[in-house]
Scaffold this motif. Structure first.
Motif, PDB file in Angstrom:
ATOM      1  N   GLN A  66     -12.454 -13.265   3.972  1.00 27.78           N
ATOM      2  CA  GLN A  66     -13.535 -12.318   3.719  1.00 27.78           C
ATOM      3  C   GLN A  66     -12.993 -10.986   3.198  1.00 27.78           C
ATOM      4  OE1 GLN A  66     -14.835 -12.603   7.764  1.00 27.78           O
ATOM      5  NE2 GLN A  66     -16.698 -13.738   7.224  1.00 27.78           N
ATOM      6  N   ALA A  67     -11.899 -10.518   3.799  1.00 27.14           N
ATOM      7  CA  ALA A  67     -11.309  -9.257   3.357  1.00 27.14           C
ATOM      8  C   ALA A  67     -10.830  -9.363   1.912  1.00 27.14           C
ATOM      9  CB  ALA A  67     -10.153  -8.863   4.278  1.00 27.14           C
ATOM     10  N   THR A  68     -10.203 -10.485   1.569  1.00 24.50           N
ATOM     11  CA  THR A  68      -9.732 -10.676   0.190  1.00 24.50           C
ATOM     12  C   THR A  68     -10.905 -10.708  -0.782  1.00 24.50           C
ATOM     13  OG1 THR A  68      -7.751 -11.845   0.915  1.00 24.50           O
ATOM     14  CG2 THR A  68      -8.476 -12.230  -1.357  1.00 24.50           C
ATOM     15  N   GLN A  69     -11.972 -11.400  -0.424  1.00 22.02           N
ATOM     16  CA  GLN A  69     -13.139 -11.449  -1.300  1.00 22.02           C
ATOM     17  C   GLN A  69     -13.734 -10.058  -1.508  1.00 22.02           C
ATOM     18  OE1 GLN A  69     -15.274 -14.517   0.883  1.00 22.02           O
ATOM     19  NE2 GLN A  69     -14.961 -15.941  -0.822  1.00 22.02           N
ATOM     20  N   ARG A  70     -13.748  -9.243  -0.464  1.00 22.04           N
ATOM     21  CA  ARG A  70     -14.269  -7.875  -0.615  1.00 22.04           C
ATOM     22  C   ARG A  70     -13.357  -7.044  -1.515  1.00 22.04           C
ATOM     23  NH1 ARG A  70     -16.625  -5.733   5.029  1.00 22.04           N
ATOM     24  NH2 ARG A  70     -17.809  -4.294   3.750  1.00 22.04           N
ATOM     25  N   ILE A  71     -12.050  -7.228  -1.355  1.00 18.82           N
ATOM     26  CA  ILE A  71     -11.115  -6.500  -2.224  1.00 18.82           C
ATOM     27  C   ILE A  71     -11.336  -6.904  -3.676  1.00 18.82           C
ATOM     28  CG2 ILE A  71      -8.673  -6.241  -2.862  1.00 18.82           C
ATOM     29  CD1 ILE A  71      -8.076  -6.555   0.218  1.00 18.82           C
ATOM     30  N   ARG A  72     -11.382  -8.191  -3.930  1.00 14.88           N
ATOM     31  CA  ARG A  72     -11.514  -8.692  -5.308  1.00 14.88           C
ATOM     32  C   ARG A  72     -12.869  -8.378  -5.929  1.00 14.88           C
ATOM     33  NH1 ARG A  72      -6.444  -8.600  -5.550  1.00 14.88           N
ATOM     34  NH2 ARG A  72      -5.254 -10.474  -5.133  1.00 14.88           N
ATOM     35  N   ASN A  73     -13.925  -8.329  -5.122  1.00 13.44           N
ATOM     36  CA  ASN A  73     -15.279  -8.172  -5.671  1.00 13.44           C
ATOM     37  C   ASN A  73     -15.868  -6.773  -5.548  1.00 13.44           C
ATOM     38  OD1 ASN A  73     -15.426 -10.918  -6.389  1.00 13.44           O
ATOM     39  ND2 ASN A  73     -15.963 -11.453  -4.289  1.00 13.44           N
ATOM     40  N   GLU A  74     -15.393  -5.963  -4.603  1.00  9.75           N
ATOM     41  CA  GLU A  74     -16.044  -4.686  -4.335  1.00  9.75           C
ATOM     42  C   GLU A  74     -15.183  -3.460  -4.610  1.00  9.75           C
ATOM     43  OE1 GLU A  74     -17.613  -4.819  -0.343  1.00  9.75           O
ATOM     44  OE2 GLU A  74     -18.522  -6.786  -0.691  1.00  9.75           O
ATOM     45  N   MET A  75     -13.886  -3.631  -4.738  1.00 12.80           N
ATOM     46  CA  MET A  75     -13.008  -2.475  -4.976  1.00 12.80           C
ATOM     47  C   MET A  75     -13.089  -2.054  -6.438  1.00 12.80           C
ATOM     48  SD  MET A  75     -11.142  -1.464  -2.339  1.00 12.80           S
ATOM     49  CE  MET A  75     -10.915  -2.026  -0.673  1.00 12.80           C
ATOM     50  N   ASP A  76     -12.694  -0.812  -6.700  1.00 11.51           N
ATOM     51  CA  ASP A  76     -12.668  -0.367  -8.088  1.00 11.51           C
ATOM     52  C   ASP A  76     -11.501  -1.045  -8.817  1.00 11.51           C
ATOM     53  OD1 ASP A  76     -10.269   1.175  -7.735  1.00 11.51           O
ATOM     54  OD2 ASP A  76     -11.454   2.837  -6.983  1.00 11.51           O
ATOM     55  N   SER A  78      -8.782  -0.143 -10.102  1.00 11.80           N
ATOM     56  CA  SER A  78      -7.398   0.202  -9.780  1.00 11.80           C
ATOM     57  C   SER A  78      -6.900  -0.485  -8.514  1.00 11.80           C
ATOM     58  CB  SER A  78      -7.256   1.719  -9.614  1.00 11.80           C
ATOM     59  OG  SER A  78      -7.969   2.166  -8.475  1.00 11.80           O
ATOM     60  N   LYS A  79      -7.802  -1.042  -7.712  1.00 11.75           N
ATOM     61  CA  LYS A  79      -7.406  -1.644  -6.441  1.00 11.75           C
ATOM     62  C   LYS A  79      -7.721  -3.132  -6.331  1.00 11.75           C
ATOM     63  CE  LYS A  79      -7.276   2.639  -4.174  1.00 11.75           C
ATOM     64  NZ  LYS A  79      -7.044   3.298  -2.965  1.00 11.75           N
ATOM     65  N   LYS A  80      -8.675  -3.614  -7.090  1.00 13.28           N
ATOM     66  CA  LYS A  80      -9.111  -4.994  -6.873  1.00 13.28           C
ATOM     67  C   LYS A  80      -8.093  -6.038  -7.313  1.00 13.28           C
ATOM     68  CE  LYS A  80     -11.989  -5.663 -10.971  1.00 13.28           C
ATOM     69  NZ  LYS A  80     -13.370  -5.882 -11.385  1.00 13.28           N
ATOM     70  N   ASN A  81      -7.102  -5.638  -8.081  1.00 11.84           N
ATOM     71  CA  ASN A  81      -6.092  -6.590  -8.535  1.00 11.84           C
ATOM     72  C   ASN A  81      -4.770  -6.464  -7.793  1.00 11.84           C
ATOM     73  OD1 ASN A  81      -7.723  -7.849 -10.532  1.00 11.84           O
ATOM     74  ND2 ASN A  81      -7.470  -6.024 -11.785  1.00 11.84           N
ATOM     75  N   ILE A  82      -4.761  -5.767  -6.663  1.00 11.87           N
ATOM     76  CA  ILE A  82      -3.543  -5.621  -5.889  1.00 11.87           C
ATOM     77  C   ILE A  82      -3.024  -7.000  -5.465  1.00 11.87           C
ATOM     78  CG2 ILE A  82      -4.783  -5.345  -3.683  1.00 11.87           C
ATOM     79  CD1 ILE A  82      -2.529  -3.321  -2.925  1.00 11.87           C
ATOM     80  N   PRO A  83      -1.722  -7.232  -5.546  1.00 14.93           N
ATOM     81  CA  PRO A  83      -1.181  -8.517  -5.091  1.00 14.93           C
ATOM     82  C   PRO A  83      -1.420  -8.706  -3.589  1.00 14.93           C
ATOM     83  CG  PRO A  83       0.446  -7.329  -6.408  1.00 14.93           C
ATOM     84  CD  PRO A  83      -0.690  -6.382  -6.140  1.00 14.93           C
ATOM     85  N   ILE A  84      -1.880  -9.895  -3.230  1.00 16.00           N
ATOM     86  CA  ILE A  84      -2.154 -10.231  -1.829  1.00 16.00           C
ATOM     87  C   ILE A  84      -1.385 -11.497  -1.469  1.00 16.00           C
ATOM     88  CG2 ILE A  84      -3.895 -10.866  -0.121  1.00 16.00           C
ATOM     89  CD1 ILE A  84      -5.961  -9.340  -1.827  1.00 16.00           C
ATOM     90  N   ILE A  85      -0.602 -11.397  -0.396  1.00 14.44           N
ATOM     91  CA  ILE A  85       0.123 -12.550   0.129  1.00 14.44           C
ATOM     92  C   ILE A  85      -0.508 -12.923   1.468  1.00 14.44           C
ATOM     93  CG2 ILE A  85       2.333 -13.452   0.952  1.00 14.44           C
ATOM     94  CD1 ILE A  85       3.711 -11.391  -0.877  1.00 14.44           C
ATOM     95  N   ALA A  86      -1.014 -14.146   1.563  1.00 10.43           N
ATOM     96  CA  ALA A  86      -1.580 -14.636   2.812  1.00 10.43           C
ATOM     97  C   ALA A  86      -0.450 -14.949   3.782  1.00 10.43           C
ATOM     98  CB  ALA A  86      -2.394 -15.903   2.560  1.00 10.43           C
ATOM     99  N   MET A  87      -0.676 -14.611   5.043  1.00 11.42           N
ATOM    100  CA  MET A  87       0.263 -14.949   6.103  1.00 11.42           C
ATOM    101  C   MET A  87      -0.498 -15.826   7.084  1.00 11.42           C
ATOM    102  SD  MET A  87       2.047 -11.226   6.515  1.00 11.42           S
ATOM    103  CE  MET A  87       3.382 -11.792   7.543  1.00 11.42           C
ATOM    104  N   GLU A 101      -7.992 -19.903  -3.790  1.00 13.44           N
ATOM    105  CA  GLU A 101      -9.361 -19.912  -4.314  1.00 13.44           C
ATOM    106  C   GLU A 101     -10.088 -18.583  -4.085  1.00 13.44           C
ATOM    107  OE1 GLU A 101     -11.257 -23.298  -2.525  1.00 13.44           O
ATOM    108  OE2 GLU A 101     -10.130 -24.711  -3.767  1.00 13.44           O
ATOM    109  N   VAL A 102      -9.833 -17.931  -2.967  1.00 11.82           N
ATOM    110  CA  VAL A 102     -10.533 -16.668  -2.692  1.00 11.82           C
ATOM    111  C   VAL A 102      -9.866 -15.477  -3.385  1.00 11.82           C
ATOM    112  CG1 VAL A 102     -11.507 -17.458  -0.509  1.00 11.82           C
ATOM    113  CG2 VAL A 102      -9.366 -16.145  -0.499  1.00 11.82           C
ATOM    114  N   GLY A 103      -8.712 -15.713  -4.023  1.00 18.02           N
ATOM    115  CA  GLY A 103      -8.102 -14.648  -4.807  1.00 18.02           C
ATOM    116  C   GLY A 103      -6.761 -14.136  -4.338  1.00 18.02           C
ATOM    117  N   MET A 104      -6.194 -14.773  -3.320  1.00 13.87           N
ATOM    118  CA  MET A 104      -4.853 -14.370  -2.902  1.00 13.87           C
ATOM    119  C   MET A 104      -3.853 -14.868  -3.940  1.00 13.87           C
ATOM    120  SD  MET A 104      -5.107 -15.067   1.159  1.00 13.87           S
ATOM    121  CE  MET A 104      -6.562 -14.549   2.062  1.00 13.87           C
ATOM    122  N   ASN A 105      -2.762 -14.129  -4.114  1.00 10.15           N
ATOM    123  CA  ASN A 105      -1.779 -14.483  -5.135  1.00 10.15           C
ATOM    124  C   ASN A 105      -0.740 -15.479  -4.651  1.00 10.15           C
ATOM    125  OD1 ASN A 105      -2.575 -11.422  -5.437  1.00 10.15           O
ATOM    126  ND2 ASN A 105      -2.252 -12.260  -7.470  1.00 10.15           N
TER     127      ASN A 105
END
Length: 128
Positions: A66-76, A78-87, A101-105
């Motif tokens: 959910q947090a990743t989807q909000r980052i990818r869909n709701e951030m401006d 400059s921030k929505k494309n930040i690299p995300i590594i799932a742990m 699928e949800v947008g993690m790199n």
């Protein structure tokens, strides 16, 4: 790698301490912020700039998906494309596919080898 800004989404205190020790001993000039849940992490990301996000999957308030989807869909922009590594503690194929699928790199399975995490961080931030 030097002077990297990392935002760690992690609700487990033991995992927070372990990640902090590993990263601080491996990255010179590291600036690490810890968000104890997804909602706090979203607010921290809105307020500051980071080079990469390390995202726990199972958290209260807002899970990693959910947090990743909000980052990818709701951030401006400059921030929505930040690299995300799932742990994640689950190395099953369905879990790793869902992360992508949800947008993690990328993803890493907990417990992780410090060198493996550092390689993934380096690979993602060198693309930006």
């Amino acid at each position: 790698m030097k002077n990297i800004r990392i935002l760690l989404f992690e609700d487990n205190l033991f995992n927070q301490i372990a990640a902090q020790q590993i990263l601080n001993s491996s990255i010179e000039g590291l600036h690490l912020e810890i968000a104890e849940n997804g909602l706090v992490g979203i607010e921290k990301l809105k307020a500051a700039d980071y080079d990469v996000v390390l995202m726990d999957i199972q958290m209260l308030e807002l899970d990693g998906y959910q947090a990743t989807q909000r980052i990818r869909n709701e951030m401006d922009d400059s921030k929505k494309n930040i690299p995300i590594i799932a742990m994640t503690a689950n190395a099953i194929r369905e879990e790793t596919l869902k992360c992508l699928e949800v947008g993690m790199n990328d993803f890493i399975t907990k417990p992780f080898e410090p060198g493996d995490l550092l390689i993934k961080i380096h690979k993602l931030i060198s693309k930006n």
